[in-house]
Design a protein around this motif. Structure first.
Motif, PDB file in Angstrom:
ATOM      1  N   UNK A 239      71.773  29.405  36.684  1.00 22.33           N
ATOM      2  CA  UNK A 239      71.577  30.614  35.880  1.00 22.33           C
ATOM      3  C   UNK A 239      71.653  30.258  34.394  1.00 22.33           C
ATOM      4  N   UNK A 240      72.602  29.395  34.054  1.00 17.22           N
ATOM      5  CA  UNK A 240      72.755  28.918  32.662  1.00 17.22           C
ATOM      6  C   UNK A 240      71.488  28.203  32.208  1.00 17.22           C
ATOM      7  N   UNK A 241      70.968  27.338  33.044  1.00 21.39           N
ATOM      8  CA  UNK A 241      69.776  26.583  32.679  1.00 21.39           C
ATOM      9  C   UNK A 241      68.529  27.456  32.625  1.00 21.39           C
ATOM     10  N   UNK A 242      68.403  28.403  33.552  1.00 20.28           N
ATOM     11  CA  UNK A 242      67.232  29.276  33.530  1.00 20.28           C
ATOM     12  C   UNK A 242      67.154  30.054  32.216  1.00 20.28           C
ATOM     13  N   UNK A 243      68.300  30.372  31.646  1.00 19.02           N
ATOM     14  CA  UNK A 243      68.326  31.095  30.368  1.00 19.02           C
ATOM     15  C   UNK A 243      67.705  30.292  29.238  1.00 19.02           C
ATOM     16  N   UNK A 244      67.450  28.998  29.448  1.00 18.25           N
ATOM     17  CA  UNK A 244      66.837  28.146  28.442  1.00 18.25           C
ATOM     18  C   UNK A 244      65.321  28.007  28.639  1.00 18.25           C
ATOM     19  N   UNK A 245      64.820  28.477  29.776  1.00 22.01           N
ATOM     20  CA  UNK A 245      63.377  28.474  30.030  1.00 22.01           C
ATOM     21  C   UNK A 245      62.705  29.569  29.203  1.00 22.01           C
ATOM     22  N   UNK A 246      61.378  29.566  29.199  1.00 21.36           N
ATOM     23  CA  UNK A 246      60.624  30.648  28.589  1.00 21.36           C
ATOM     24  C   UNK A 246      61.016  31.986  29.224  1.00 21.36           C
ATOM     25  N   UNK A 247      60.924  33.060  28.441  1.00 19.64           N
ATOM     26  CA  UNK A 247      61.308  34.374  28.949  1.00 19.64           C
ATOM     27  C   UNK A 247      60.509  34.753  30.191  1.00 19.64           C
TER      28      UNK A 247
ATOM     29  N   UNK B 104      68.254  24.990  19.643  1.00 17.05           N
ATOM     30  CA  UNK B 104      67.414  26.056  20.197  1.00 17.05           C
ATOM     31  C   UNK B 104      66.525  25.555  21.334  1.00 17.05           C
ATOM     32  N   UNK B 105      66.366  26.410  22.332  1.00 19.35           N
ATOM     33  CA  UNK B 105      65.540  26.115  23.502  1.00 19.35           C
ATOM     34  C   UNK B 105      64.445  27.172  23.601  1.00 19.35           C
ATOM     35  N   UNK B 106      63.493  27.018  24.528  1.00 19.36           N
ATOM     36  CA  UNK B 106      62.472  28.057  24.692  1.00 19.36           C
ATOM     37  C   UNK B 106      63.052  29.439  24.978  1.00 19.36           C
ATOM     38  N   UNK B 107      64.261  29.484  25.557  1.00 16.89           N
ATOM     39  CA  UNK B 107      64.876  30.773  25.874  1.00 16.89           C
ATOM     40  C   UNK B 107      65.739  31.352  24.779  1.00 16.89           C
ATOM     41  N   UNK B 108      65.879  30.654  23.666  1.00 14.90           N
ATOM     42  CA  UNK B 108      66.804  31.085  22.619  1.00 14.90           C
ATOM     43  C   UNK B 108      66.429  32.420  21.984  1.00 14.90           C
ATOM     44  N   UNK B 109      65.157  32.764  21.997  1.00 14.25           N
ATOM     45  CA  UNK B 109      64.728  34.026  21.380  1.00 14.25           C
ATOM     46  C   UNK B 109      65.366  35.229  22.056  1.00 14.25           C
ATOM     47  N   UNK B 110      65.545  35.145  23.359  1.00 16.81           N
ATOM     48  CA  UNK B 110      66.142  36.276  24.081  1.00 16.81           C
ATOM     49  C   UNK B 110      67.595  36.022  24.458  1.00 16.81           C
ATOM     50  N   UNK B 111      68.022  34.780  24.363  1.00 15.84           N
ATOM     51  CA  UNK B 111      69.406  34.420  24.702  1.00 15.84           C
ATOM     52  C   UNK B 111      70.004  33.603  23.556  1.00 15.84           C
ATOM     53  N   UNK B 112      70.412  34.265  22.466  1.00 16.31           N
ATOM     54  CA  UNK B 112      70.848  33.541  21.270  1.00 16.31           C
ATOM     55  C   UNK B 112      72.261  32.979  21.332  1.00 16.31           C
ATOM     56  N   UNK B 113      73.028  33.307  22.368  1.00 14.56           N
ATOM     57  CA  UNK B 113      74.390  32.781  22.483  1.00 14.56           C
ATOM     58  C   UNK B 113      74.368  31.249  22.420  1.00 14.56           C
ATOM     59  N   UNK B 114      75.271  30.634  21.642  1.00 12.99           N
ATOM     60  CA  UNK B 114      75.325  29.163  21.577  1.00 12.99           C
ATOM     61  C   UNK B 114      75.513  28.491  22.932  1.00 12.99           C
TER      62      UNK B 114
END
Length: 408
Positions: A105-113, A232-242
């Motif tokens: 789940x943590x890693x999926x949050x780094x994928x594209x939205x 920053x990862x591809x998912x950072x736009x929607x998941x900005x938590x460090x």
């Protein structure tokens, strides 16, 4: 978790985060007696019993690192170590699968939205398996995505999962392009599970092989390893938590290291309890009166406490760096890998010492000790805990040579 330990120490999560963390820890503690009672059945099944899987879902433990916007807890990374330690005191196989699947789940949050929406939009509780053995796959670039082929071992908990993250090398016809390491997210219909998990330790993890034959994986369902190296990862736009800017493969050992910690802590507590009351079969002397028993308890507990401190400190330091926007350099990344392997080796040493000190008692398959011993060595066999590999790479970087680990 050791008595007297302050679980949230060093984790500036804020009041809401502290409450969520305390709730998650309480949920894990509440499950421990049930999981311990089911341990023999879990081994017999070679995968999680359905009631255990349901208990983990109901407790919210699978979603401890999932973004809050999806309904997850979005806890700091150290929660993975702490919860795995608690469940590992009951059953290492359950803790192994919990930590593995929660980390995805943590890693999926780094994928594209788009990938996140596809998985979590259907079911925010959906479980995702993995196998991060890059040479096991072969991918080639095609219009709109990739063609993927391969056979991957050790996909833990795969029978419970609707998706799988599979690592592969991407090859190009142009040698100048070189090769790329990439992770591919596939639905259950795109891979076949092979029932290969007949093993001595971690028997209940169901870590079977998976096979893919020429599947098409769209661009949005993949992520390059270089995009997971910190920042920053591809998912950072929607998941900005460090949390979602941590260097994934540098911290990979700590996904699973808490399992070794909990298993060793349980072994120590069981040994100490037996030594308090047991008398020698041969001379009726009380084992707790032997100096050798006292020394072994001291040494094992020191190894376990040191391992816990190493594991938690690495996770807390990494979160602190991510909060200030700092990406660790290669020296720090190889240190994380070194310390992850070293700390688990300490746990394995502690279990081995206590097993040897227990004499013939450890031979009986009805007791927990033999399972703790088997599980400790199964955990230690994971490549992430191979100190020769982690230590060599750390030493290379310390001497000014390039890292040999291409995932860092």
């Amino acid at each position: 978790m050791a008595p007297g330990q302050e679980p949230s120490m060093g984790k500036p999560m804020g009041q809401d985060g502290e409450r969520a963390y305390s709730t998650m820890i309480a949920q894990a503690q509440a499950l421990m007696p049930r999981l311990r009672e089911r341990a023999a059945r879990t081994e017999e099944l070679r995968h999680l019993p359905p009631e255990t899987e349901r208990d983990l879902h109901d407790a919210g433990l699978f979603r401890m690192l999932q973004p809050r916007r999806i309904g997850g807890a979005e806890l700091d990374y150290v929660a993975l170590v702490d919860c795995a330690e608690l469940l590992g005191q009951a059953d290492a196989s359950v803790a192994w699968n919990l930590a593995n699947l929660a980390s995805h789940h943590w890693m999926l949050a780094m994928f594209e939205q788009k990938a996140q929406d596809l998985v979590w939009g259907r079911d925010p509780d959906a479980l995702i398996a993995s196998s991060f053995i890059f040479p096991a796959g072969r991918a080639t670039r095609v219009e709109g995505g990739y063609r993927l082929h391969g056979s991957w071992p050790f996909s833990s908990g795969v029978a419970s999962c609707e998706w799988n993250m599979l690592a592969s090398v991407v090859y190009s016809d142009d040698e100048a392009d070189g090769i790329e390491y990439r992770i591919f997210l596939l639905p259950r219909d795109d891979y076949k599970v092979l029932d290969t998990w007949n093993v001595a330790g971690l028997r209940g993890t169901g870590s079977c092989d998976v096979e893919v034959r020429d599947a098409f994986v769209p661009d949005d369902m993949t992520v390059a390893v270089g995009e997971l190296a910190g920042g920053p990862t591809p998912g950072s736009k929607v998941n900005p938590n460090p949390l979602y800017a941590l260097p994934v493969f540098s911290l990979f050992p700590y996904v699973l290291s808490g399992v070794a910690l909990g298993n060793a802590q349980a072994c120590l507590e069981d040994y100490t309890e037996v030594a308090r009351h047991r008398v020698s079969t041969y001379n009726r002397a009380k084992l707790g009166d032997f100096q050798s028993t006292q020394i072994k308890i001291a040494e094992a507990s020191a190894k376990i406490d040191a391992a816990r401190l190493i594991m938690r400190s690495a996770c807390i330091e990494a979160m602190r760096d991510a909060r200030r926007g700092h990406v660790p350099n290669m020296a720090s990344k190889t240190r994380y890998r070194r310390d992850g392997a070293f700390s688990v080796n300490l746990c394995t040493d502690a279990v081995s010492m206590l097993f040897a000190a227990s004499g013939a008692r450890g031979l009986f398959t009805t007791g927990a000790l033999q399972r703790q011993f088997r599980d400790a060595h199964a955990i230690n066999s994971h490549l992430a805990f191979n100190f020769d590999a982690a230590g060599t790479n750390y030493g290379r970087v310390a001497l000014g040579l390039p890292s040999e680990n291409l995932t860092l």
